[in-house]
Design a protein around this motif. Structure first.
Motif, PDB file in Angstrom:
ATOM      1  N   SER A 196     -19.277   4.781  18.359  1.00 44.70           N
ATOM      2  CA  SER A 196     -18.194   5.068  19.324  1.00 44.70           C
ATOM      3  C   SER A 196     -17.650   6.477  19.131  1.00 44.70           C
ATOM      4  O   SER A 196     -17.317   7.169  20.100  1.00 44.70           O
ATOM      5  CB  SER A 196     -17.035   4.079  19.150  1.00 44.70           C
ATOM      6  OG  SER A 196     -17.485   2.776  19.284  1.00 44.70           O
ATOM      7  N   ALA A 247     -17.739   9.601  21.857  1.00 48.95           N
ATOM      8  CA  ALA A 247     -16.529  10.338  22.253  1.00 48.95           C
ATOM      9  C   ALA A 247     -16.656  11.830  21.924  1.00 48.95           C
ATOM     10  O   ALA A 247     -16.170  12.678  22.680  1.00 48.95           O
ATOM     11  CB  ALA A 247     -15.308   9.737  21.562  1.00 48.95           C
ATOM     12  N   GLN A 257     -15.385  -6.113  18.404  1.00 47.72           N
ATOM     13  CA  GLN A 257     -16.843  -6.189  18.261  1.00 47.72           C
ATOM     14  C   GLN A 257     -17.271  -7.171  17.165  1.00 47.72           C
ATOM     15  O   GLN A 257     -18.430  -7.600  17.150  1.00 47.72           O
ATOM     16  CB  GLN A 257     -17.399  -4.789  17.967  1.00 47.72           C
ATOM     17  CG  GLN A 257     -17.554  -3.871  19.164  1.00 47.72           C
ATOM     18  CD  GLN A 257     -16.240  -3.278  19.693  1.00 47.72           C
ATOM     19  OE1 GLN A 257     -15.159  -3.530  19.163  1.00 47.72           O
ATOM     20  NE2 GLN A 257     -16.314  -2.493  20.748  1.00 47.72           N
ATOM     21  N   ASP A 305     -10.487  -2.459  20.232  1.00 52.53           N
ATOM     22  CA  ASP A 305     -11.844  -2.131  20.673  1.00 52.53           C
ATOM     23  C   ASP A 305     -12.329  -0.925  19.868  1.00 52.53           C
ATOM     24  O   ASP A 305     -11.654   0.118  19.828  1.00 52.53           O
ATOM     25  CB  ASP A 305     -11.827  -1.800  22.176  1.00 52.53           C
ATOM     26  CG  ASP A 305     -13.236  -1.734  22.778  1.00 52.53           C
ATOM     27  OD1 ASP A 305     -14.147  -1.209  22.111  1.00 52.53           O
ATOM     28  OD2 ASP A 305     -13.400  -2.195  23.924  1.00 52.53           O
ATOM     29  N   ARG A 327     -14.355   1.197  20.565  1.00 50.81           N
ATOM     30  CA  ARG A 327     -14.462   2.396  21.399  1.00 50.81           C
ATOM     31  C   ARG A 327     -13.150   3.174  21.399  1.00 50.81           C
ATOM     32  O   ARG A 327     -13.149   4.413  21.442  1.00 50.81           O
ATOM     33  CB  ARG A 327     -14.883   2.020  22.819  1.00 50.81           C
ATOM     34  CG  ARG A 327     -16.304   1.460  22.878  1.00 50.81           C
ATOM     35  CD  ARG A 327     -16.636   0.962  24.255  1.00 50.81           C
ATOM     36  NE  ARG A 327     -15.774  -0.166  24.659  1.00 50.81           N
ATOM     37  CZ  ARG A 327     -15.795  -0.737  25.861  1.00 50.81           C
ATOM     38  NH1 ARG A 327     -16.630  -0.288  26.791  1.00 50.81           N
ATOM     39  NH2 ARG A 327     -14.993  -1.749  26.133  1.00 50.81           N
ATOM     40  N   ASP A 328     -12.028   2.462  21.338  1.00 50.04           N
ATOM     41  CA  ASP A 328     -10.737   3.159  21.255  1.00 50.04           C
ATOM     42  C   ASP A 328     -10.585   3.862  19.908  1.00 50.04           C
ATOM     43  O   ASP A 328     -10.064   4.979  19.834  1.00 50.04           O
ATOM     44  CB  ASP A 328      -9.584   2.165  21.469  1.00 50.04           C
ATOM     45  CG  ASP A 328      -9.467   1.724  22.926  1.00 50.04           C
ATOM     46  OD1 ASP A 328      -9.790   2.539  23.812  1.00 50.04           O
ATOM     47  OD2 ASP A 328      -9.064   0.577  23.170  1.00 50.04           O
ATOM     48  N   GLU A 383     -12.581   6.980  20.045  1.00 50.71           N
ATOM     49  CA  GLU A 383     -11.925   8.041  20.834  1.00 50.71           C
ATOM     50  C   GLU A 383     -10.807   8.696  20.032  1.00 50.71           C
ATOM     51  O   GLU A 383     -10.645   9.919  20.053  1.00 50.71           O
ATOM     52  CB  GLU A 383     -11.398   7.471  22.159  1.00 50.71           C
ATOM     53  CG  GLU A 383     -12.533   7.269  23.149  1.00 50.71           C
ATOM     54  CD  GLU A 383     -12.108   6.600  24.452  1.00 50.71           C
ATOM     55  OE1 GLU A 383     -10.933   6.704  24.839  1.00 50.71           O
ATOM     56  OE2 GLU A 383     -12.980   5.972  25.068  1.00 50.71           O
ATOM     57  N   TYR A 416     -13.246  -5.556  27.221  1.00 52.12           N
ATOM     58  CA  TYR A 416     -14.374  -5.469  26.287  1.00 52.12           C
ATOM     59  C   TYR A 416     -15.398  -6.571  26.586  1.00 52.12           C
ATOM     60  O   TYR A 416     -16.610  -6.307  26.640  1.00 52.12           O
ATOM     61  CB  TYR A 416     -13.893  -5.581  24.826  1.00 52.12           C
ATOM     62  CG  TYR A 416     -15.041  -5.873  23.887  1.00 52.12           C
ATOM     63  CD1 TYR A 416     -16.025  -4.914  23.640  1.00 52.12           C
ATOM     64  CD2 TYR A 416     -15.188  -7.136  23.303  1.00 52.12           C
ATOM     65  CE1 TYR A 416     -17.119  -5.198  22.823  1.00 52.12           C
ATOM     66  CE2 TYR A 416     -16.274  -7.423  22.493  1.00 52.12           C
ATOM     67  CZ  TYR A 416     -17.235  -6.455  22.259  1.00 52.12           C
ATOM     68  OH  TYR A 416     -18.327  -6.742  21.470  1.00 52.12           O
ATOM     69  N   ALA A 432     -21.154  -2.137  26.932  1.00 51.56           N
ATOM     70  CA  ALA A 432     -20.675  -1.918  25.555  1.00 51.56           C
ATOM     71  C   ALA A 432     -21.583  -2.733  24.644  1.00 51.56           C
ATOM     72  O   ALA A 432     -22.226  -3.679  25.095  1.00 51.56           O
ATOM     73  CB  ALA A 432     -19.234  -2.378  25.406  1.00 51.56           C
TER      74      ALA A 432
END
Ligand SMILES: NC(=O)c1ccc[n+]([C@@H]2O[C@H](COP(=O)([O-])OP(=O)(O)OC[C@H]3O[C@@H](n4cnc5c(N)ncnc54)[C@H](OP(=O)(O)O)[C@@H]3O)[C@@H](O)[C@H]2O)c1
Length: 284
Positions: free
Chosen positions: A14, A18, A137, A167, A169-170, A173, A274, A283
């Motif tokens: 992730s 980003a 996840q 998440d 992904r956050d 980032e 998600y 994802a």
């Protein structure tokens, strides 16, 4: 130049996505060099179990993302990494830590992160600590949700406890922002999602999105221990995971924090988002 460790893992992937969005220059430190190069990374040898690889990997980087895998050697390895970063001329370390890392007495897996945070703070290097809660996840990666099957069951000793799942992904980032912009030096961010959900609520979201039967079964703690023992997990890891499970079961993981929106300017992704993304291949 940024050195990213743990690049092939949940948070590392992730973070790299980003960083690429921000067109930031980075290299990856990997023990499996051929695999990392095969993934298209500018990769250098880096093995947590071989401290001699730290400094060469860090040379030429002004920022580094320190992502330690779960291990009972995190503190000694973290200390050696920080010393190597100083020698290599790194200016800023972004440390993937965990929520509650500085709680006293806390839990073993959290305390290790907290000890390394303290070493970084005493080093004189610039730093940003990222302290995420449990990752969304985990359900697909570790807890038994299998989207390729018609039915799957999550067996965990979480009772009806809720967690404010974040998440990955956050988290990635946030890491990319901290690695590429100013204003985050000397800061520590608690990273959670926007709401706390129980395992039964999470599996219901998966069932609804997939049309499959995805269930949660609360198991006794002794059974969870026994299952890990049968898998030949070492004692420190079994004890560490049982402490983590206990946090959720006993309601210590339900607090919501504003770290994600503070750093990214966006609300954290919801669990429903998600689930929709992972179900539809957007994802992993
Ligand atoms: N899971 C959660 O809910 C959660 C919540 C908060 C914090 N955390 C923290 O997150 C961290 C784990 O992050 P993650 O889930 O993104 O990791 P992960 O998916 O388990 O991936 C681990 C990464 O570390 C690399 N790695 C493992 N051993 C290595 C070694 N000896 N030398 C170099 N690289 C090595 C792996 O590379 P290979 O491709 O070579 O295996 C992989 O890139 C832990 O510190 C944990 O405490 C986890």
């Amino acid at each position: 130049m940024i050195l990213v460790t743990g690049a092939s893992g949940t948070i590392g992937r992730s973070t790299i996505a980003a960083l690429r969005q921000r067109s930031a220059p980075f290299k990856v430190g990997a023990r499996a060099l051929a695999k990392a190069k095969g993934l298209g990374f500018d990769a250098v040898e880096f093995d947590w179990d071989n401290p001699g690889t730290y400094e060469p990997a860090l040379r030429g980087a002004d920022h580094a993302f320190l992502l330690p895998p779960i291990s009972d050697k995190q503190v000694e390895q973290g200390k050696a990494f920080v010393a190597a970063a100083k020698r290599a001329g790194v200016k800023h370390l972004v440390k993937l830590s965990v929520i509650g890392a500085r709680f006293e007495p806390g839990i073993f897996l959290g305390r290790q992160h907290g000890e390394v945070e303290k070493v970084i703070e005493a080093s004189g290097l610039g730093f940003t600590h990222l302290r995420p809660t449990f990752f969304m996840q985990n359900f697909v990666n570790y807890y038994g949700v299998d989207l390729s099957k018609a039915e799957s069951t999550v067996y965990l000793p979480h009772g009806t406890g809720k967690a404010s799942w974040v998440d990955a992904r956050d988290v990635g980032e946030v890491a990319a922002v901290a690695l590429t912009s100013t204003g985050h030096e000397g800061k520590a961010y608690d990273l959670t999602g926007g709401e706390a959900l129980s395992d039964a609520e999470v599996t219901a979201l998966f069932s609804k999105a997939t049309g499959k039967k995805i269930a949660y079964v609360d198991v006794p703690e002794a059974a969870a221990r026994e299952a890990m023992t049968k898998m030949q997990a070492p004692g420190w890891l079994i004890d560490g995971f049982m402490e983590l499970h206990g946090l959720i079961k006993n309601g210590y993981s339900s607090a919501v924090a504003d770290g994600v929106s503070k750093v990214t300017g966006k609300k954290p992704r919801t669990f429903a988002q998600y689930v929709d993304d992972v179900t539809n291949g957007r994802a992993s």
